[in-house]
Scaffold this motif. Structure first.
Motif, short mmCIF file in Angstrom:
data_model
loop_
_atom_site.label_atom_id
_atom_site.label_comp_id
_atom_site.label_asym_id
_atom_site.label_seq_id
_atom_site.Cartn_x
_atom_site.Cartn_y
_atom_site.Cartn_z
N SER A 223 -20.39 30.52 1.25
CA SER A 223 -18.94 30.71 1.15
C SER A 223 -18.20 29.75 2.06
O SER A 223 -17.14 29.21 1.70
CB SER A 223 -18.57 32.15 1.52
OG SER A 223 -19.15 33.07 0.61
N ASN A 258 -21.87 29.52 -8.03
CA ASN A 258 -21.07 28.77 -7.06
C ASN A 258 -19.75 28.32 -7.67
O ASN A 258 -18.70 28.35 -7.02
CB ASN A 258 -21.84 27.56 -6.56
CG ASN A 258 -22.95 27.89 -5.58
OD1 ASN A 258 -23.81 27.06 -5.31
ND2 ASN A 258 -22.94 29.09 -5.02
N GLN A 261 -17.43 31.23 -7.89
CA GLN A 261 -17.00 31.60 -6.55
C GLN A 261 -15.87 30.67 -6.08
O GLN A 261 -14.87 31.14 -5.52
CB GLN A 261 -18.18 31.52 -5.59
CG GLN A 261 -17.90 32.08 -4.20
CD GLN A 261 -19.15 32.07 -3.32
OE1 GLN A 261 -20.23 31.65 -3.75
NE2 GLN A 261 -19.01 32.52 -2.09
#
Length: 282
Positions: A223, A258, A261
């Motif tokens: 993150s 990913n 995200q």
């Protein structure tokens, strides 16, 4: 505008309900992402009819980044498929035409190999290649660090601007001469490309291994690492109207997750995969 997507659409199993046929995956992919990298074109120039079908199967506003055939970028080993360069470039141009005519060719991506260093001869090759692909948007990605060495960095960027090359900005391991730094500079106003290769330093230079491709791109962004790119993308957006981000780290199946995200971090709409009905769990 920001467009986020993946390298290829066939191998990202998490995007599709079980049993989705290969022929239906591109259409389903288009519900999740607005851009895709067509990497199969690197191994063989795709037939014009197939490219036309890809354009038809994707929604309005969708974009293709078509990786240039390996003979064009100097990767080819073994016997050439084409008799001469004129035939090779003509075939590649013809392949791009249906996607270009549909308004869906974001860029032809020319990624040069690690041994393609910053020399006068290679600058000449780039200039000639750009002329041969005149009329098509072309993105340029280096894999030799010399192009962005302190003494050449500004000259490389100026050359790309003068010649009309789209900059393919890379996030990749810093693993010696065969990798390049992240250079947050646009070279064309309409579009800038970002390719997320992962940061697997140990696996980056293992091209002698049998499974080197799987090792090289085996990486799951944290993150914190993705959050770094929020500001970087905004910086590039101040230089280009559109920034396209391609996740190429799918060796372990991480690219789609990913990408989604990062989309959430950028407050972009995200299409979730419908959950399968479990008849024994209500």
């Amino acid at each position: 505008m920001i467009k986020i997507g993946l390298a290829g659409w066939g191998d990202h199993d998490s995007l599709y309900p079980p049993g989705t046929a290969a022929k239906d995956k591109l259409r389903a992919y288009g519900a999740h992402f607005g851009i895709v990298e067509l990497d199969s074109a690197f191994y063989a120039v795709q037939p014009k009819e197939r490219m036309a079908r890809y354009a038809e199967e994707t929604p309005e506003g969708f974009g293709f980044v078509v990786k240039a055939y390996q003979g064009i970028t100097g990767h080819l080993r073994g016997k050439p498929y084409y008799d001469n360069d004129d035939d090779m470039y003509a075939a590649f141009r013809e392949s791009l035409e249906p996607v270009m005519e549909a308004g869906k060719l974001t860029a032809a991506l020319l990624q040069y190999p690690p041994w393609f260093d910053c020399t006068k001869e290679n600058v000449k090759i780039l200039r000639e290649t750009k002329k041969r692909l005149d009329g098509f948007p072309c993105a340029l990605e280096f894999r030799h660090q010399s192009w962005f060495a302190p003494e050449f960095r500004d000259k490389t960027l100026s050359f790309m601007r003068e010649e009309g090359w789209i900059h393919s900005v890379c996030d990749e391991p810093q693993a010696g001469l065969g990798s390049i730094p992240t250079v947050l500079e646009a070279t064309t106003q309409p579009f800038t490309l970002v390719r997320m290769h992962g940061r697997n330093v140990g696996g980056w230079n293992q091209s002698g291994a049998a499974n080197w491709r799987e090792v090289r791109y085996l990486y799951d962004y944290s993150s914190e690492e993705l959050n770094e790119w929020k500001d970087r993308i905004q910086l590039l957006l101040r230089q280009s109207a559109t920034v396209g981000v391609i996740f190429n780290n799918n060796s372990g199946g991480h690219a789609a997750g990913n990408a989604k995200q990062l989309m959430r971090m950028m407050d972009m709409p995200v299409t979730e995969i419908p959950k399968q009905l479990d008849l024994f769990n209500f």
